[in-house]
Design a protein around this motif. Structure first.
Motif, PDB file in Angstrom:
ATOM      1  N   ILE A 177      62.978  71.049 120.738  1.00 35.66           N
ATOM      2  CA  ILE A 177      63.601  69.953 120.016  1.00 35.66           C
ATOM      3  C   ILE A 177      62.573  68.941 119.508  1.00 35.66           C
ATOM      4  CG2 ILE A 177      64.046  68.416 121.975  1.00 35.66           C
ATOM      5  CD1 ILE A 177      66.844  67.901 120.761  1.00 35.66           C
ATOM      6  N   GLY A 178      61.320  69.081 119.982  1.00 36.71           N
ATOM      7  CA  GLY A 178      60.269  68.196 119.496  1.00 36.71           C
ATOM      8  C   GLY A 178      58.901  68.856 119.548  1.00 36.71           C
ATOM      9  N   GLY A 179      58.909  70.147 119.946  1.00 37.63           N
ATOM     10  CA  GLY A 179      57.665  70.895 120.125  1.00 37.63           C
ATOM     11  C   GLY A 179      57.687  71.745 121.375  1.00 37.63           C
ATOM     12  N   SER A 180      58.849  71.891 121.994  1.00 36.94           N
ATOM     13  CA  SER A 180      58.953  72.467 123.336  1.00 36.94           C
ATOM     14  C   SER A 180      58.703  73.961 123.421  1.00 36.94           C
ATOM     15  CB  SER A 180      60.333  72.150 123.939  1.00 36.94           C
ATOM     16  OG  SER A 180      60.415  70.787 124.274  1.00 36.94           O
ATOM     17  N   ILE A 181      58.656  74.664 122.298  1.00 41.41           N
ATOM     18  CA  ILE A 181      58.152  76.036 122.268  1.00 41.41           C
ATOM     19  C   ILE A 181      56.682  76.031 121.878  1.00 41.41           C
ATOM     20  CG2 ILE A 181      58.210  78.219 120.964  1.00 41.41           C
ATOM     21  CD1 ILE A 181      61.261  77.920 120.849  1.00 41.41           C
ATOM     22  N   ALA A 357      64.467  60.566 107.574  1.00 47.65           N
ATOM     23  CA  ALA A 357      63.230  60.190 106.880  1.00 47.65           C
ATOM     24  C   ALA A 357      62.145  61.240 107.111  1.00 47.65           C
ATOM     25  CB  ALA A 357      62.768  58.820 107.361  1.00 47.65           C
ATOM     26  N   MET A 358      62.041  61.742 108.340  1.00 50.08           N
ATOM     27  CA  MET A 358      61.079  62.809 108.620  1.00 50.08           C
ATOM     28  C   MET A 358      61.404  64.053 107.801  1.00 50.08           C
ATOM     29  SD  MET A 358      60.141  62.981 112.641  1.00 50.08           S
ATOM     30  CE  MET A 358      59.683  61.545 113.607  1.00 50.08           C
ATOM     31  N   ALA A 359      62.672  64.412 107.749  1.00 46.22           N
ATOM     32  CA  ALA A 359      63.076  65.614 107.019  1.00 46.22           C
ATOM     33  C   ALA A 359      62.688  65.517 105.552  1.00 46.22           C
ATOM     34  CB  ALA A 359      64.574  65.831 107.166  1.00 46.22           C
ATOM     35  N   ALA A 360      62.917  64.355 104.964  1.00 49.27           N
ATOM     36  CA  ALA A 360      62.577  64.173 103.551  1.00 49.27           C
ATOM     37  C   ALA A 360      61.071  64.250 103.341  1.00 49.27           C
ATOM     38  CB  ALA A 360      63.118  62.832 103.062  1.00 49.27           C
ATOM     39  N   ALA A 361      60.303  63.683 104.264  1.00 43.67           N
ATOM     40  CA  ALA A 361      58.844  63.696 104.140  1.00 43.67           C
ATOM     41  C   ALA A 361      58.302  65.116 104.239  1.00 43.67           C
ATOM     42  CB  ALA A 361      58.227  62.809 105.221  1.00 43.67           C
ATOM     43  N   VAL A 362      58.831  65.907 105.158  1.00 38.90           N
ATOM     44  CA  VAL A 362      58.384  67.296 105.297  1.00 38.90           C
ATOM     45  C   VAL A 362      58.765  68.099 104.063  1.00 38.90           C
ATOM     46  CG1 VAL A 362      58.697  69.438 106.596  1.00 38.90           C
ATOM     47  CG2 VAL A 362      58.425  67.278 107.813  1.00 38.90           C
ATOM     48  N   ASP A 363      59.994  67.923 103.594  1.00 44.02           N
ATOM     49  CA  ASP A 363      60.461  68.687 102.449  1.00 44.02           C
ATOM     50  C   ASP A 363      59.583  68.425 101.226  1.00 44.02           C
ATOM     51  OD1 ASP A 363      62.593  70.600 101.953  1.00 44.02           O
ATOM     52  OD2 ASP A 363      63.216  69.220 100.361  1.00 44.02           O
ATOM     53  N   ALA A 364      59.125  67.199 101.098  1.00 42.05           N
ATOM     54  CA  ALA A 364      58.268  66.856  99.960  1.00 42.05           C
ATOM     55  C   ALA A 364      56.948  67.621 100.009  1.00 42.05           C
ATOM     56  CB  ALA A 364      58.002  65.356  99.942  1.00 42.05           C
ATOM     57  N   ALA A 365      56.432  67.862 101.207  1.00 41.76           N
ATOM     58  CA  ALA A 365      55.168  68.590 101.336  1.00 41.76           C
ATOM     59  C   ALA A 365      55.288  70.014 100.813  1.00 41.76           C
ATOM     60  CB  ALA A 365      54.716  68.598 102.790  1.00 41.76           C
ATOM     61  N   PHE A 366      56.460  70.623 100.986  1.00 43.15           N
ATOM     62  CA  PHE A 366      56.633  72.007 100.556  1.00 43.15           C
ATOM     63  C   PHE A 366      57.002  72.137  99.087  1.00 43.15           C
ATOM     64  CE2 PHE A 366      56.995  72.494 105.189  1.00 43.15           C
ATOM     65  CZ  PHE A 366      56.017  73.453 105.360  1.00 43.15           C
ATOM     66  N   ALA A 367      57.045  71.015  98.397  1.00 42.02           N
ATOM     67  CA  ALA A 367      57.172  71.099  96.944  1.00 42.02           C
ATOM     68  C   ALA A 367      55.886  71.627  96.328  1.00 42.02           C
ATOM     69  CB  ALA A 367      57.498  69.722  96.368  1.00 42.02           C
ATOM     70  N   THR A 368      54.783  71.494  97.051  1.00 47.89           N
ATOM     71  CA  THR A 368      53.456  71.876  96.548  1.00 47.89           C
ATOM     72  C   THR A 368      52.872  73.084  97.262  1.00 47.89           C
ATOM     73  OG1 THR A 368      53.047  69.531  96.098  1.00 47.89           O
ATOM     74  CG2 THR A 368      51.134  70.987  96.057  1.00 47.89           C
ATOM     75  N   VAL A 404      57.060  67.557 115.960  1.00 50.41           N
ATOM     76  CA  VAL A 404      58.433  67.058 115.842  1.00 50.41           C
ATOM     77  C   VAL A 404      58.939  66.948 114.405  1.00 50.41           C
ATOM     78  CG1 VAL A 404      57.926  64.564 115.836  1.00 50.41           C
ATOM     79  CG2 VAL A 404      60.065  65.403 116.852  1.00 50.41           C
ATOM     80  N   PRO A 405      58.096  66.726 113.395  1.00 52.20           N
ATOM     81  CA  PRO A 405      58.650  66.639 112.038  1.00 52.20           C
ATOM     82  C   PRO A 405      59.449  67.874 111.626  1.00 52.20           C
ATOM     83  CG  PRO A 405      56.389  65.850 112.046  1.00 52.20           C
ATOM     84  CD  PRO A 405      56.645  66.447 113.395  1.00 52.20           C
ATOM     85  N   TYR A 406      59.021  69.055 112.077  1.00 52.20           N
ATOM     86  CA  TYR A 406      59.686  70.286 111.666  1.00 52.20           C
ATOM     87  C   TYR A 406      60.992  70.512 112.421  1.00 52.20           C
ATOM     88  CZ  TYR A 406      55.072  70.729 109.668  1.00 52.20           C
ATOM     89  OH  TYR A 406      53.908  70.474 108.978  1.00 52.20           O
ATOM     90  N   ASN A 407      61.159  69.866 113.558  1.00 51.87           N
ATOM     91  CA  ASN A 407      62.478  69.871 114.205  1.00 51.87           C
ATOM     92  C   ASN A 407      63.471  69.060 113.392  1.00 51.87           C
ATOM     93  OD1 ASN A 407      60.375  70.033 116.630  1.00 51.87           O
ATOM     94  ND2 ASN A 407      62.247  71.058 117.270  1.00 51.87           N
ATOM     95  N   MET A 408      63.032  67.892 112.944  1.00 53.88           N
ATOM     96  CA  MET A 408      63.918  67.012 112.203  1.00 53.88           C
ATOM     97  C   MET A 408      64.231  67.567 110.806  1.00 53.88           C
ATOM     98  SD  MET A 408      64.478  64.777 114.473  1.00 53.88           S
ATOM     99  CE  MET A 408      64.229  66.087 115.675  1.00 53.88           C
ATOM    100  N   SER A 409      63.316  68.352 110.255  1.00 50.28           N
ATOM    101  CA  SER A 409      63.512  68.883 108.906  1.00 50.28           C
ATOM    102  C   SER A 409      64.111  70.278 108.901  1.00 50.28           C
ATOM    103  CB  SER A 409      62.162  68.930 108.171  1.00 50.28           C
ATOM    104  OG  SER A 409      61.297  69.891 108.759  1.00 50.28           O
TER     105      SER A 409
END
Length: 461
Positions: A177-181, A357-368, A404-409
């Motif tokens: 849920i935040g990096g637990s794997i 907010a984290m989800a939006a920030a991560v999603d923006a990175a994968f635009a490129t 954790v950003p990838y959990n939220m996104s």
């Protein structure tokens, strides 16, 4: 050197079962002997059941003798993290504060694994309520890292990562849920996959919560994922089965990869960690990938906001316990949630909003970029007895800014070992990808392992 059956991959095991050159009974005996040898020091298992495992292996042996396996994991030894329910076993969630009530049915992932013929040898340990990146628990013995017993195996999938590195069979199922794997996988030098949120049905879904495999190879992780994927009525967020199939890629040429070496928040990245991840990225670049440094994805406001929201959520759960059970909760967790009542409703709502907010920030990175590479954690494994690497309950999330950003996104992210510290501790590299690109993530992990120097011998003695 004589080959140990306990160290064979799941892919190899299934191939040999099919050929008739190996029996599931032989393999279970070898795995249980490994567990008996190492478990007194590692403390990775919970509800270990050798008799049931041997009975299941005999049934599998009979099916293979008739050429009638029930599924793609028939006879393969696996473990399942204790917070993933398996019928007939209590789910303590790593804390002595939980009432021990037998689970009445398998959770979706466990049910799929069992139906595929997997032999569940044991559940695995986790820390208090799964809210620590260590093996510290008031219920389980302290889980330790097989590479160095003085160091943590990580968490919250502590037992799963230790078991994977030690060779308690090839497949181990954890939650994240935040990096637990990914954190314990990185610190124990194994492959860990947090799939796209919903890819594996969760019995009790919550934003960011995912179930995925910890293995020694990307191919085994893909095999486990293929079995667990698909919708389940108990999880309204669950996704359709993966239509793609796993295969290795011949080239990384042209892939656009963002290299994130500074999370922008949290603990500073250790020099050896930065060097190992940078060297791995350079190998991909030498093979034709386009690798570019990128700026931090999340901010201090995002990480602190998430902390505030999770404090209140955990405080609500703990305060609902009877007083005698509340007193059994790990002191560090009680200290963390003790500040929850100081927060205003506005602060809690703002904390909740930081997940978006984290989800939006991560999603923006994968635009490129097709993938984002980073350390799994800014540090190597810390002392086993510490609940947190900061040793401060009020600063519990300073090491999860890369994960954790990838959990939220809801994006998939995998770990692969990319080197070792001067003290011999594994260094994990994280590969994140766009949503639903679970198998491409594992394909890139496999490609990277062919470029990196061979891993050191597994810590199995």
């Amino acid at each position: 050197m004589t080959e140990s059956l306990a160290d064979l991959t799941a892919v190899d095991l299934v191939s040999r079962y099919k050929q008739g050159s190996l029996s599931p009974v032989e393999v279970i005996d070898a795995v249980l002997a490994r567990v008996a040898s190492l478990e007194p020091k590692l403390c990775a298992t919970y509800a270990l059941d050798p008799a049931a495992a041997r009975a299941a292996a005999r049934e599998s042996e009979y099916r293979w003798s008739r050429g009638e396996p029930v599924g793609p994991l028939d006879g393969v030894p696996i473990t399942i993290k204790e917070n993933i329910a398996t019928r007939g076993t209590p789910v303590p969630q790593g804390t002595a504060a939980t009432e021990l009530i037998l689970a009445t049915e398998d959770a979706p992932a466990a049910a799929r694994l069992r139906a595929a013929g997997a032999v569940i040898i044991s559940k695995t340990t986790m820390p208090e309520y799964g809210m620590l990146s260590s093996g510290v628990s008031t219920f389980h013995h302290l889980t330790r890292n097989p590479w160095d017993l003085s160091r943590t195996a990580g968490g919250s999938s502590a037992g799963a990562a230790a078991a994977a590195a030690a060779g308690y069979g090839p497949i181990h199922i954890g939650t994240d849920i935040g990096g637990s794997i990914r954190l314990p996988a990185g610190w124990c030098g194994v492959v860990g996959l947090k799939p796209t949120h919903g890819r594996v049905a969760v019995g009790t879904p919550f934003p960011g919560r995912a179930i995925g495999p910890l293995t020694r190879t990307p191919a085994d992780a893909a095999l486990a994922l293929s079995v667990m994927t698909g919708p389940d009525r108990r999880d309204p967020t669950s996704l359709p089965r993966i239509a793609d199939s796993y295969h290795e890629i011949s080239s990384v040429e042209g892939l656009r990869i963002g290299l994130l070496l500074d999370a922008g928040v949290g603990l500073p990245v250790d020099r050896e960690v930065r060097a190992a991840v940078s060297s791995a990225a350079a190998l991909l670049e030498s093979e034709g990938a386009i690798v570019e440094p990128i700026a931090p994805i999340i901010t201090r406001e995002m990480l602190d906001g998430l902390d505030r929201f999770w404090r209140v959520r955990s405080a609500a759960d703990i305060n609902a316990l009877p007083e005698d059970r509340r007193a059994k909760v790990l002191p560090e967790i009680r200290r963390w949630v003790s500040t929850a009542t100081d927060l205003t409703a506005f602060e809690v709502f703002d904390g909740f909003s930081q997940m978006g907010a984290m989800a939006a920030a991560v999603d923006a990175a994968f635009a490129t970029y097709d993938f984002v590479l980073s350390p799994v954690a800014p540090i190597t494994a810390f002392p086993a007895e510490l609940a947190y690497p900061t040793d401060d309950p009020l600063k519990p999330f300073e090491h999860i800014a890369f994960t954790v950003p990838y959990n939220m996104s809801a994006h998939p992210a995998a770990t692969v070992n990319c080197g070792y510290s001067t003290t011999g501790l594994p260094i994990g590299l994280q590969i994140a990808a766009p949503r639903f690109a679970d198998l491409p993530t594992l394909r890139l992990a496999a490609a990277l392992t062919t470029l990196l120097p061979p891993n050191r011998p597994w810590p199995t003695t």
